[in-house]
Write a protein that holds these residues in place. Structure first.
Motif, PDB file in Angstrom:
ATOM      1  N   UNK A 279       0.778  -1.232   0.000  1.00 29.08           N
ATOM      2  CA  UNK A 279       0.000   0.000   0.000  1.00 29.08           C
ATOM      3  C   UNK A 279       0.810   1.283   0.000  1.00 29.08           C
ATOM      4  N   UNK A 280       2.113   1.208  -0.317  1.00 31.31           N
ATOM      5  CA  UNK A 280       2.965   2.403  -0.295  1.00 31.31           C
ATOM      6  C   UNK A 280       2.517   3.457  -1.302  1.00 31.31           C
ATOM      7  N   UNK A 281       2.282   3.058  -2.534  1.00 34.54           N
ATOM      8  CA  UNK A 281       1.924   4.029  -3.581  1.00 34.54           C
ATOM      9  C   UNK A 281       0.607   4.726  -3.271  1.00 34.54           C
ATOM     10  N   UNK A 282      -0.359   3.976  -2.772  1.00 32.73           N
ATOM     11  CA  UNK A 282      -1.652   4.560  -2.405  1.00 32.73           C
ATOM     12  C   UNK A 282      -1.480   5.540  -1.252  1.00 32.73           C
ATOM     13  N   UNK A 283      -0.644   5.164  -0.295  1.00 34.91           N
ATOM     14  CA  UNK A 283      -0.371   6.037   0.848  1.00 34.91           C
ATOM     15  C   UNK A 283       0.315   7.324   0.404  1.00 34.91           C
ATOM     16  N   UNK A 284       1.287   7.214  -0.488  1.00 34.67           N
ATOM     17  CA  UNK A 284       1.954   8.417  -0.985  1.00 34.67           C
ATOM     18  C   UNK A 284       0.979   9.335  -1.714  1.00 34.67           C
TER      19      UNK A 284
ATOM     20  N   UNK B  51       5.935  14.444  -2.550  1.00 38.82           N
ATOM     21  CA  UNK B  51       6.063  13.000  -2.687  1.00 38.82           C
ATOM     22  C   UNK B  51       7.008  12.658  -3.834  1.00 38.82           C
ATOM     23  N   UNK B  52       7.694  11.536  -3.686  1.00 35.85           N
ATOM     24  CA  UNK B  52       8.594  11.039  -4.717  1.00 35.85           C
ATOM     25  C   UNK B  52       8.198   9.594  -4.998  1.00 35.85           C
ATOM     26  N   UNK B  53       7.782   9.341  -6.217  1.00 41.43           N
ATOM     27  CA  UNK B  53       7.330   8.004  -6.588  1.00 41.43           C
ATOM     28  C   UNK B  53       8.487   7.021  -6.596  1.00 41.43           C
TER      29      UNK B  53
ATOM     30  N   UNK C  38      15.272   4.099  12.764  1.00 42.75           N
ATOM     31  CA  UNK C  38      14.242   3.511  13.613  1.00 42.75           C
ATOM     32  C   UNK C  38      13.097   3.074  12.709  1.00 42.75           C
ATOM     33  N   UNK C  39      12.708   1.828  12.823  1.00 40.61           N
ATOM     34  CA  UNK C  39      11.621   1.292  12.006  1.00 40.61           C
ATOM     35  C   UNK C  39      10.293   1.493  12.732  1.00 40.61           C
ATOM     36  N   UNK C  40       9.308   1.978  11.974  1.00 43.62           N
ATOM     37  CA  UNK C  40       7.938   2.076  12.461  1.00 43.62           C
ATOM     38  C   UNK C  40       7.093   1.236  11.497  1.00 43.62           C
ATOM     39  N   UNK C  41       6.524   0.162  12.012  1.00 39.13           N
ATOM     40  CA  UNK C  41       5.674  -0.699  11.188  1.00 39.13           C
ATOM     41  C   UNK C  41       4.295  -0.056  11.089  1.00 39.13           C
ATOM     42  N   UNK C  42       3.846   0.162   9.863  1.00 36.39           N
ATOM     43  CA  UNK C  42       2.534   0.773   9.663  1.00 36.39           C
ATOM     44  C   UNK C  42       1.427  -0.231   9.961  1.00 36.39           C
ATOM     45  N   UNK C  43       0.414   0.210  10.662  1.00 35.06           N
ATOM     46  CA  UNK C  43      -0.708  -0.698  10.924  1.00 35.06           C
ATOM     47  C   UNK C  43      -1.503  -0.963   9.646  1.00 35.06           C
ATOM     48  N   UNK C  44      -2.173  -2.098   9.627  1.00 38.59           N
ATOM     49  CA  UNK C  44      -3.017  -2.480   8.482  1.00 38.59           C
ATOM     50  C   UNK C  44      -4.384  -1.840   8.676  1.00 38.59           C
ATOM     51  N   UNK C  45      -4.448  -0.562   8.299  1.00 38.51           N
ATOM     52  CA  UNK C  45      -5.665   0.238   8.430  1.00 38.51           C
ATOM     53  C   UNK C  45      -5.868   0.987   7.118  1.00 38.51           C
ATOM     54  N   UNK C  46      -6.948   1.701   6.994  1.00 36.59           N
ATOM     55  CA  UNK C  46      -7.254   2.441   5.780  1.00 36.59           C
ATOM     56  C   UNK C  46      -6.185   3.480   5.451  1.00 36.59           C
ATOM     57  N   UNK C  47      -6.160   3.900   4.204  1.00 40.85           N
ATOM     58  CA  UNK C  47      -5.102   4.805   3.735  1.00 40.85           C
ATOM     59  C   UNK C  47      -5.127   6.148   4.456  1.00 40.85           C
ATOM     60  N   UNK C  48      -6.282   6.721   4.687  1.00 40.34           N
ATOM     61  CA  UNK C  48      -6.354   8.011   5.385  1.00 40.34           C
ATOM     62  C   UNK C  48      -5.836   7.876   6.815  1.00 40.34           C
ATOM     63  N   UNK C  49      -6.196   6.766   7.473  1.00 40.79           N
ATOM     64  CA  UNK C  49      -5.719   6.533   8.835  1.00 40.79           C
ATOM     65  C   UNK C  49      -4.210   6.288   8.858  1.00 40.79           C
ATOM     66  N   UNK C  50      -3.697   5.609   7.830  1.00 40.48           N
ATOM     67  CA  UNK C  50      -2.240   5.401   7.750  1.00 40.48           C
ATOM     68  C   UNK C  50      -1.519   6.740   7.594  1.00 40.48           C
ATOM     69  N   UNK C  51      -2.059   7.613   6.748  1.00 46.04           N
ATOM     70  CA  UNK C  51      -1.446   8.934   6.560  1.00 46.04           C
ATOM     71  C   UNK C  51      -1.469   9.703   7.875  1.00 46.04           C
ATOM     72  N   UNK C  52      -2.589   9.670   8.575  1.00 43.06           N
ATOM     73  CA  UNK C  52      -2.681  10.333   9.887  1.00 43.06           C
ATOM     74  C   UNK C  52      -1.647   9.756  10.852  1.00 43.06           C
ATOM     75  N   UNK C  53      -1.503   8.447  10.862  1.00 45.69           N
ATOM     76  CA  UNK C  53      -0.555   7.766  11.742  1.00 45.69           C
ATOM     77  C   UNK C  53       0.869   8.278  11.496  1.00 45.69           C
ATOM     78  N   UNK C  54       1.272   8.345  10.237  1.00 44.59           N
ATOM     79  CA  UNK C  54       2.615   8.814   9.897  1.00 44.59           C
ATOM     80  C   UNK C  54       2.794  10.265  10.332  1.00 44.59           C
ATOM     81  N   UNK C  55       1.857  11.110   9.975  1.00 42.80           N
ATOM     82  CA  UNK C  55       1.957  12.528  10.293  1.00 42.80           C
ATOM     83  C   UNK C  55       1.981  12.748  11.810  1.00 42.80           C
TER      84      UNK C  55
END
Length: 177
Positions: free
Chosen positions: A14-19, A29-31, A154-171
């Motif tokens: 889901x990286x491309x969708x998240x970007x 963003x850089x593809x 430092x590695x942060x494993x992204x949770x398996x959640x929707x794309x908007x929630x993943x973006x919020x998590x990172x930010x």
């Protein structure tokens, strides 16, 4: 503060969708270099493809990732990279044994936190640019998850959640919300 943030991990995670979501929110963003190279090579009939000449492909990905990194240093604000120099250099080192990873990545540092998309079989698909199977994607993920800490990230494993929630998590993790 280094605002160049890597999003790496499992192919098809889901990286491309998240970007795309982070870009929609106004962030730089850089593809992924690999996808751009595959598209160029398929259009031109070239051979620098992971399933034809993986070493040439990795060398092109390194060149493109270094150019991307240099160009993005001029941008203001947060910039998110779909993969980057470390992924490309680690692939080349894995295939050839050339000790390129530490030398190349020391001069091109990203933000200390690297976000990894874990293997997610429910969303994994192949396409014209991604022809390898899920098992290969997981093996690459395992290799990257082991390499990043050795380079001081430092590695942060992204949770398996929707794309908007993943973006919020990172930010939120970056304090950028």
């Amino acid at each position: 503060m280094n605002r160049s943030v890597l999003i790496s991990g499992c192919s098809g995670g889901g990286k491309s969708t998240l970007l795309a979501e982070l870009g929609r929110r106004g962030h730089g963003i850089v593809e992924e270099p690999g996808r751009r190279i595959v598209k160029q090579e398929l259009e031109s009939g070239g051979n620098a493809l992971p399933w034809i000449d993986a070493i040439a492909f990795s060398r092109r990905a390194i060149e493109m990732a270094m150019a991307d990194y240099t160009a993005a240093r001029e941008w203001t604000g947060w910039t998110f990279f779909d993969r980057g120099l470390i992924d490309a250099a680690s692939a080349l080192q894995h295939m050839t044994g050339e000790p390129v990873l530490e030398r190349m990545t020391a001069a091109h540092r990203y933000s200390r936190s690297v976000f990894l998309t874990p293997p997610w079989p429910e969303i994994y698909t192949t396409d014209p640019e991604r022809r390898h199977g899920f098992e290969e994607a997981v093996a690459e993920y395992d290799r990257l998850a082991a390499i990043y800490p050795t380079l001081g990230y430092d590695i942060v494993i992204l949770p398996k959640i929707g794309v908007a929630e993943r973006a919020d998590f990172i930010l939120d993790c970056l304090g950028a919300n």
